[in-house]
Scaffold this active site. Structure first.
Site, PDB file in Angstrom:
ATOM      1  N   ASP A   1      73.300  78.357  68.820  1.00 44.39           N
ATOM      2  CA  ASP A   1      71.940  78.630  68.952  1.00 44.39           C
ATOM      3  C   ASP A   1      71.749  79.237  70.449  1.00 44.39           C
ATOM      4  OD1 ASP A   1      68.915  78.375  68.914  1.00 44.39           O
ATOM      5  OD2 ASP A   1      69.263  76.608  70.122  1.00 44.39           O
ATOM      6  N   LEU A   2      70.843  79.801  70.821  1.00 43.27           N
ATOM      7  CA  LEU A   2      70.586  80.194  72.092  1.00 43.27           C
ATOM      8  C   LEU A   2      69.901  79.696  73.101  1.00 43.27           C
ATOM      9  CD1 LEU A   2      71.293  83.048  73.887  1.00 43.27           C
ATOM     10  CD2 LEU A   2      68.752  83.673  73.104  1.00 43.27           C
ATOM     11  N   ASP A   3      68.947  79.482  72.976  1.00 45.83           N
ATOM     12  CA  ASP A   3      67.535  78.831  74.117  1.00 45.83           C
ATOM     13  C   ASP A   3      68.136  77.143  74.088  1.00 45.83           C
ATOM     14  OD1 ASP A   3      65.896  81.224  74.836  1.00 45.83           O
ATOM     15  OD2 ASP A   3      65.500  80.776  72.399  1.00 45.83           O
TER      16      ASP A   3
ATOM     17  N   THR B   1      66.915  78.739  78.874  1.00 44.42           N
ATOM     18  CA  THR B   1      65.658  79.293  78.654  1.00 44.42           C
ATOM     19  C   THR B   1      64.577  78.557  78.044  1.00 44.42           C
ATOM     20  OG1 THR B   1      66.519  80.311  76.707  1.00 44.42           O
ATOM     21  CG2 THR B   1      66.410  81.683  78.639  1.00 44.42           C
TER      22      THR B   1
ATOM     23  N   LYS C   1      60.990  73.248  69.926  1.00 44.38           N
ATOM     24  CA  LYS C   1      62.227  73.916  70.245  1.00 44.38           C
ATOM     25  C   LYS C   1      62.880  74.147  68.860  1.00 44.38           C
ATOM     26  CE  LYS C   1      63.400  71.250  74.365  1.00 44.38           C
ATOM     27  NZ  LYS C   1      64.562  70.437  74.950  1.00 44.38           N
ATOM     28  N   GLY C   2      63.436  75.440  68.922  1.00 45.23           N
ATOM     29  CA  GLY C   2      64.007  76.037  67.696  1.00 45.23           C
ATOM     30  C   GLY C   2      63.233  76.805  66.602  1.00 45.23           C
TER      31      GLY C   2
ATOM     32  N   ARG D   1      57.995  81.931  67.047  1.00 45.88           N
ATOM     33  CA  ARG D   1      56.961  82.071  68.116  1.00 45.88           C
ATOM     34  C   ARG D   1      55.729  81.725  67.290  1.00 45.88           C
ATOM     35  NH1 ARG D   1      56.870  87.803  70.590  1.00 45.88           N
ATOM     36  NH2 ARG D   1      59.126  87.369  70.739  1.00 45.88           N
TER      37      ARG D   1
ATOM     38  N   SER E   1      69.715  82.262  66.019  1.00 44.40           N
ATOM     39  CA  SER E   1      68.402  81.850  67.006  1.00 44.40           C
ATOM     40  C   SER E   1      67.024  82.263  66.295  1.00 44.40           C
ATOM     41  CB  SER E   1      68.702  82.370  68.385  1.00 44.40           C
ATOM     42  OG  SER E   1      67.557  82.439  69.023  1.00 44.40           O
ATOM     43  N   ALA E   2      66.284  81.654  66.591  1.00 41.73           N
ATOM     44  CA  ALA E   2      64.809  81.786  66.264  1.00 41.73           C
ATOM     45  C   ALA E   2      64.398  83.137  67.100  1.00 41.73           C
ATOM     46  CB  ALA E   2      63.931  80.810  66.268  1.00 41.73           C
TER      47      ALA E   2
ATOM     48  N   ASN F   1      64.074  87.757  71.366  1.00 38.85           N
ATOM     49  CA  ASN F   1      64.504  88.195  72.680  1.00 38.85           C
ATOM     50  C   ASN F   1      66.015  87.875  72.681  1.00 38.85           C
ATOM     51  OD1 ASN F   1      61.776  88.841  73.706  1.00 38.85           O
ATOM     52  ND2 ASN F   1      61.559  86.883  73.483  1.00 38.85           N
TER      53      ASN F   1
ATOM     54  N   LYS G   1      63.550  77.504  61.247  1.00 39.57           N
ATOM     55  CA  LYS G   1      64.098  76.397  61.411  1.00 39.57           C
ATOM     56  C   LYS G   1      63.057  75.542  61.189  1.00 39.57           C
ATOM     57  CE  LYS G   1      67.716  78.102  64.481  1.00 39.57           C
ATOM     58  NZ  LYS G   1      68.022  78.237  65.999  1.00 39.57           N
TER      59      LYS G   1
ATOM     60  N   GLU H   1      73.366  73.332  68.497  1.00 46.85           N
ATOM     61  CA  GLU H   1      71.927  73.130  68.517  1.00 46.85           C
ATOM     62  C   GLU H   1      71.350  72.340  69.390  1.00 46.85           C
ATOM     63  OE1 GLU H   1      69.001  73.875  67.664  1.00 46.85           O
ATOM     64  OE2 GLU H   1      69.504  75.690  66.590  1.00 46.85           O
ATOM     65  N   ASP H   2      70.255  72.497  70.044  1.00 50.45           N
ATOM     66  CA  ASP H   2      69.656  71.636  70.997  1.00 50.45           C
ATOM     67  C   ASP H   2      68.220  71.221  70.523  1.00 50.45           C
ATOM     68  OD1 ASP H   2      68.134  73.972  71.427  1.00 50.45           O
ATOM     69  OD2 ASP H   2      67.461  73.438  73.576  1.00 50.45           O
TER      70      ASP H   2
HETATM   71  C1  G6P Z   1      64.036  79.538  70.001  1.00 47.54           C
HETATM   72  C2  G6P Z   1      63.213  78.638  70.923  1.00 47.54           C
HETATM   73  C3  G6P Z   1      61.879  78.473  70.888  1.00 47.54           C
HETATM   74  C4  G6P Z   1      61.102  79.833  70.711  1.00 47.54           C
HETATM   75  C5  G6P Z   1      61.653  80.705  69.595  1.00 47.54           C
HETATM   76  C6  G6P Z   1      61.376  82.094  69.527  1.00 47.54           C
HETATM   77  O1  G6P Z   1      64.402  78.992  69.011  1.00 47.54           O
HETATM   78  O2  G6P Z   1      63.939  77.251  71.025  1.00 47.54           O
HETATM   79  O3  G6P Z   1      61.149  77.749  72.012  1.00 47.54           O
HETATM   80  O4  G6P Z   1      59.728  79.870  70.623  1.00 47.54           O
HETATM   81  O5  G6P Z   1      63.101  80.819  69.860  1.00 47.54           O
HETATM   82  O6  G6P Z   1      61.513  82.718  70.514  1.00 47.54           O
HETATM   83  P1  G6P Z   1      60.901  84.075  70.942  1.00 47.54           P
HETATM   84  O7  G6P Z   1      62.000  84.637  72.172  1.00 47.54           O
HETATM   85  O8  G6P Z   1      61.197  85.140  69.889  1.00 47.54           O
HETATM   86  O9  G6P Z   1      59.467  83.923  71.347  1.00 47.54           O
HETATM   87 MG    MG Z   2      67.589  75.913  70.955  1.00 43.58          MG
END
Ligand code: G6P
Ligand code: MG
Length: 226
Positions: free
Chosen positions: A9-11, A17, A45-46, A49, A114-115, A118, A145, A169-170
């Site tokens: 996962d990214l964020d 972030t 989280k995860g 948007r 990742s969701a 960005n 997710k 994953e977080d």
């Molecule tokens: C991740 C984060 C979420 C975020 C989602 C969409 O999974 O954990 O907090 O809302 O991505 O991200 P975005 O950058 O497309 O708004």
């Molecule tokens: Mg995450």
């Protein structure tokens, strides 16, 4: 020994972030008279948007016309992007580069799951894009997710069967998605929050080489028994 696939996962896993998503949603919610707690934020989280805004509106018992909804999503994203403009390698979370190096030296494929829409900009900013054999993110999936779509697509992209994949994953939703996909789920964060994960570590510096070797050598079914 079969090749294992590693999905990150990214964020909140690769980069710090998650705090910026929180700050941007908090400000956006405030602008429409809704407040939420850090505890509630775990549910954001995860998820995508769109799902995040739906949840915030649900918490505030509010509904919005479609155009206003779209406008608020854009506003949140602009705020979020303003936080990440100056981002660089310093925001890579502890131990991430070392684990990416360990995995790629052993020739196991690495994917992003990742969701976020960005994700590429962020990986570029922190100079980690080249480590990834595949990127599956919010631009490639339709189901958020805990639906396993993002991880199943990532597994396919790196040509690895689901039960040979390991997910970092977080988020609670992400751990649930990895479990539904029949992958090994590794939580990065608080073990009381991520209690559905197969294993939980506070951060990557807690993951030692002997554990990684066991992950690589052992079948999913056997792993938790050892
Ligand atoms: C991740 C984060 C979420 C975020 C989602 C969409 O999974 O954990 O907090 O809302 O991505 O991200 P975005 O950058 O497309 O708004
Ligand atoms: Mg995450």
């Amino acid at each position: 020994m079969k090749t294992k696939g590693f999905i990150f996962d990214l964020d909140g896993v690769i980069v710090d972030t998650a705090k910026y998503h929180y700050l941007a949603w908090k400000a956006l919610a405030k602008s429409i008279g809704i407040d939420f707690t850090v505890h509630q934020n775990e549910q954001l989280k995860g998820i995508s948007r769109e799902s995040s805004l739906n949840k915030i509106l649900e918490w505030g018992n509010k509904t919005l016309p479609k155009d206003k909804f779209m406008e608020l999503m854009k506003e949140k994203n602009n705020q979020y992007l303003s936080y990440i403009t100056t981002m660089d390698e310093n925001e890579i979370l502890p131990g991430v580069t070392q684990i990416l190096d360990y995995i790629s030296q052993r020739k196991h494929p690495i994917a992003l799951g990742s969701a976020s829409k960005n994700s590429k900009i962020i990986l570029q900013k922190v100079n980690l894009l080249d480590w990834f054999d595949a990127i599956v993110d919010g631009n490639n999936v339709t189901k958020a997710k805990p639906d396993p779509e993002v991880f199943l697509k990532a597994a396919k992209a790196i040509n690895t069967p689901a039960n040979q994949c390991i997910v970092f994953e977080d988020s609670v939703a992400g751990i649930q998605a990895a479990n539904v996909a029949n992958m090994i789920s590794i939580g990065i964060g608080d073990s009381t929050i991520l209690n559905e994960a197969d294993f939980v570590f506070k951060d990557f510096t807690e993951i030692h080489v002997d554990f990684l070797e066991r992950l690589i050598k052992t079948k999913k079914e056997e792993l938790k028994k050892v």
